[in-house]
Design an enzyme around this catalytic site. Structure first.
Site, PDB file in Angstrom:
ATOM      1  N   GLY A  19     -15.743  17.743  86.024  1.00 14.39           N
ATOM      2  CA  GLY A  19     -15.723  17.841  84.568  1.00 14.39           C
ATOM      3  C   GLY A  19     -16.031  16.482  83.955  1.00 14.39           C
ATOM      4  O   GLY A  19     -16.730  16.380  82.944  1.00 14.39           O
ATOM      5  N   ASN A  48      -5.692  18.459  76.585  1.00 10.72           N
ATOM      6  CA  ASN A  48      -5.060  18.554  77.901  1.00 10.72           C
ATOM      7  C   ASN A  48      -3.583  18.165  77.894  1.00 10.72           C
ATOM      8  O   ASN A  48      -2.844  18.582  78.769  1.00 10.72           O
ATOM      9  CB  ASN A  48      -5.821  17.700  78.925  1.00 10.72           C
ATOM     10  CG  ASN A  48      -6.106  16.310  78.431  1.00 10.72           C
ATOM     11  OD1 ASN A  48      -6.751  16.130  77.388  1.00 10.72           O
ATOM     12  ND2 ASN A  48      -5.629  15.312  79.140  1.00 10.72           N
ATOM     13  N   GLN A  67     -10.069  22.350  79.630  1.00  8.50           N
ATOM     14  CA  GLN A  67      -8.764  23.022  79.557  1.00  8.50           C
ATOM     15  C   GLN A  67      -8.856  24.396  78.904  1.00  8.50           C
ATOM     16  O   GLN A  67      -7.944  25.205  79.045  1.00  8.50           O
ATOM     17  CB  GLN A  67      -7.747  22.149  78.800  1.00  8.50           C
ATOM     18  CG  GLN A  67      -7.408  20.839  79.506  1.00  8.50           C
ATOM     19  CD  GLN A  67      -6.613  21.030  80.788  1.00  8.50           C
ATOM     20  OE1 GLN A  67      -5.996  22.083  81.022  1.00  8.50           O
ATOM     21  NE2 GLN A  67      -6.621  20.028  81.647  1.00  8.50           N
ATOM     22  N   SER A 102     -14.848  22.500  84.317  1.00  7.91           N
ATOM     23  CA  SER A 102     -14.487  22.031  85.662  1.00  7.91           C
ATOM     24  C   SER A 102     -13.830  23.163  86.441  1.00  7.91           C
ATOM     25  O   SER A 102     -13.056  23.943  85.863  1.00  7.91           O
ATOM     26  CB  SER A 102     -13.518  20.847  85.522  1.00  7.91           C
ATOM     27  OG  SER A 102     -13.074  20.436  86.782  1.00  7.91           O
ATOM     28  N   HIS A 114     -11.667  23.112  89.177  1.00  9.14           N
ATOM     29  CA  HIS A 114     -10.343  23.043  89.814  1.00  9.14           C
ATOM     30  C   HIS A 114      -9.179  23.333  88.877  1.00  9.14           C
ATOM     31  O   HIS A 114      -8.036  23.422  89.308  1.00  9.14           O
ATOM     32  CB  HIS A 114     -10.148  21.705  90.537  1.00  9.14           C
ATOM     33  CG  HIS A 114      -9.944  20.523  89.657  1.00  9.14           C
ATOM     34  ND1 HIS A 114      -8.704  19.985  89.448  1.00  9.14           N
ATOM     35  CD2 HIS A 114     -10.811  19.756  88.954  1.00  9.14           C
ATOM     36  CE1 HIS A 114      -8.821  18.916  88.652  1.00  9.14           C
ATOM     37  NE2 HIS A 114     -10.096  18.768  88.344  1.00  9.14           N
ATOM     38  N   THR A 122     -28.487  17.341  96.400  1.00  8.44           N
ATOM     39  CA  THR A 122     -28.343  18.696  96.948  1.00  8.44           C
ATOM     40  C   THR A 122     -27.029  19.308  96.468  1.00  8.44           C
ATOM     41  O   THR A 122     -25.974  18.671  96.561  1.00  8.44           O
ATOM     42  CB  THR A 122     -28.380  18.631  98.490  1.00  8.44           C
ATOM     43  OG1 THR A 122     -29.618  18.019  98.859  1.00  8.44           O
ATOM     44  CG2 THR A 122     -28.278  20.007  99.113  1.00  8.44           C
ATOM     45  N   CYS A 178       1.855   5.446  83.869  1.00 14.13           N
ATOM     46  CA  CYS A 178       2.685   4.302  84.271  1.00 14.13           C
ATOM     47  C   CYS A 178       1.781   3.342  85.038  1.00 14.13           C
ATOM     48  O   CYS A 178       1.321   3.659  86.120  1.00 14.13           O
ATOM     49  CB  CYS A 178       3.804   4.743  85.197  1.00 14.13           C
ATOM     50  SG  CYS A 178       4.852   6.001  84.478  1.00 14.13           S
TER      51      CYS A 178
HETATM   52  N1  PLP Z   1     -11.520  16.881  80.390  1.00 13.86           N
HETATM   53  C1  PLP Z   1     -10.267  17.348  80.289  1.00 13.86           C
HETATM   54  C2  PLP Z   1      -9.767  17.839  78.971  1.00 13.86           C
HETATM   55  C3  PLP Z   1      -9.441  17.371  81.405  1.00 13.86           C
HETATM   56  O1  PLP Z   1      -8.189  17.813  81.297  1.00 13.86           O
HETATM   57  C4  PLP Z   1      -9.958  16.898  82.641  1.00 13.86           C
HETATM   58  C5  PLP Z   1      -9.095  16.848  83.843  1.00 13.86           C
HETATM   59  O2  PLP Z   1      -7.966  16.432  83.778  1.00 13.86           O
HETATM   60  C6  PLP Z   1     -11.266  16.444  82.692  1.00 13.86           C
HETATM   61  C7  PLP Z   1     -12.035  16.441  81.548  1.00 13.86           C
HETATM   62  C8  PLP Z   1     -11.880  15.938  83.956  1.00 13.86           C
HETATM   63  O3  PLP Z   1     -12.205  16.977  84.838  1.00 13.86           O
HETATM   64  P1  PLP Z   1     -12.411  16.630  86.399  1.00 13.86           P
HETATM   65  O4  PLP Z   1     -11.030  16.478  86.964  1.00 13.86           O
HETATM   66  O5  PLP Z   1     -13.133  17.806  86.942  1.00 13.86           O
HETATM   67  O6  PLP Z   1     -13.188  15.388  86.456  1.00 13.86           O
END
Ligand code: PLP
Length: 379
Positions: free
Chosen positions: A71, A150, A178, A198, A200, A236, A325
């Site tokens: 992402g 997020n 998100q 993204s 994951h 690739t 932190c």
């Molecule tokens: N943008 C937002 C709002 C996210 O919460 C995150 C991941 O924490 C990202 C971008 C980044 O995505 P990635 O972990 O796939 O780089």
């Protein structure tokens, strides 16, 4: 082994079994290079194109889609790809963006690029009027505002932002990392120009992202090479990864209504229970007109936040603190600070977030342990 309760699904999620099953053939059996002209190459090329269509559908269809390595990379491609294509242009971002946008625009500021920052209000929602006056009318401009935040889960007024961008002649990029799988991204009907996502965060694998691009929007690539992904991202492709991403997006879309309802009930029970036990906590983003059903962000006043995080970890509760932190010092969250919270309220934030495996018993455990630990850490 100690009990472990994971309440950090906004950080990442485990791969769903159905996704893993869809990916498996592409790890060994169907291993062709999608750029090869022979049968094995054709097989994986077809798998990628099918995945591309399915993911495009999850984002409302139309346009084109470039797969990336995360992402973060998709956001960078939108921001830096626009700036390289439009030297002398302007980027307006919100002050609650993810680091992927914050840091890529910061790098542009260092080169003298015109980057402007639009504020949010105390609910964590973008102030549209402030955005409108920041958009110049004499040069190409990209507005970058995330769909859902997020840290707080606050959903941004993306339809109104898109209308403002159209009125002012700007392009609109939204970080939907998100939002995907938690909001109806397929039929929202918003006029985005660029959308970053993204895998994951929705039960897909790590290390796979994508940028959806409206027809006619032009970007410069960040990675040069064999011209993969329409010339926007050479290299690739991660075939198993993109197949998994598309499957995860489809599953999330199919389960959206039932999961949203389930998450909201769990989240609301957690919020109610924590407020009853600790009336002094402040819910961040709770007043936003719309909040992701899976997120609860609270500020805990008058506590050693690092002590609390350590105690939570020892009791097996996995959560995030918005405040990173670094070398032992707690930095206030830029998102919570942007909402006007100061001192303790900005630095002592905890985010609980739910995902597809979340259960009622996770909330029971959090409600049993969290208030006790707060009292213990306060001494
Ligand atoms: N943008 C937002 C709002 C996210 O919460 C995150 C991941 O924490 C990202 C971008 C980044 O995505 P990635 O972990 O796939 O780089």
């Amino acid at each position: 082994m100690n009990k472990r309760v994971y309440l950090d699904y906004s950080a990442t999620t485990p791969v769903r079994p159905e996704v893993s099953a869809a990916m498996t053939p592409y790890l060994a059996e169907c291993f062709g290079n999608p750029s090869s002209i022979h049968a094995l190459g054709r097989e994986t090329r077809m798998a990628i194109e099918e995945a591309r269509d399915r993911l495009r559908a999850a984002l409302g269809g139309g346009g084109s889609l470039a797969f990336t390595g995360s992402g973060t990379e998709a956001d960078n491609l939108a921001v830096l790809g626009f700036a390289r294509r439009n030297p002398g242009g302007c980027i307006v971002r919100s002050n609650i963006e993810h680091k992927a946008v914050m840091e890529s625009t910061r790098a542009l500021v260092e080169t003298g690029y015109d980057v402007r920052v639009a504020p949010v209000d105390e609910r964590g929602v973008l102030q549209l009027e402030e955005l409108r006056v920041l958009i110049p009318n004499d040069r190409p401009t990209l507005v970058s505002v995330m769909w859902a935040n997020n840290e707080t889960g606050a959903v941004q007024p993306v339809a109104e932002i898109a209308a403002t961008c159209q009125e002012r002649g700007a392009l609109f990029h939204s970080d939907a990392v998100q939002a995907l799988g938690k909001l109806d991204t397929a039929s929202a009907g918003v006029d985005f120009d660029l959308i970053a996502v993204s895998a994951h965060k929705i039960g897909g694998p790590k290390g796979v992202g994508a940028l959806w691009i409206r027809e006619g929007v032009e970007l410069e690539p960040l990675v040069y090479g064999g011209g993969h992904e329409g010339g926007l991202r050479s290299g690739t492709q991660n075939v198993a990864g993109v197949v998994g991403f598309a499957r995860a997006a489809e599953l999330a879309a199919a389960k959206l209504d039932s999961e949203s309802e389930r998450w909201q009930a769990l989240r609301d029970r957690l919020q109610r229970g924590l407020r009853e036990a600790l009336p002094e906590i402040v819910v961040n983003g709770g007043d936003a007109p719309q909040r992701l059903p899976s997120v609860l962000n609270i500020s805990v006043p008058a506590i050693d936040i690092e002590g609390l995080l350590t105690s939570l970890d020892l009791e097996g509760i996995c959560v995030s603190s918005g405040s990173a932190c670094t070398t032992g010092s707690v930095k206030p969250s830029h998102v919570i600070s942007a909402m006007g919270r100061q001192g303790d309220l900005a630095s002592n934030t905890i985010r609980f977030s739910l995902g597809w495996p979340s259960e009622e018993s996770d909330i029971d455990y959090a409600l049993e342990v969290f208030p006790r630990l707060v009292r213990r850490v306060r001494g």
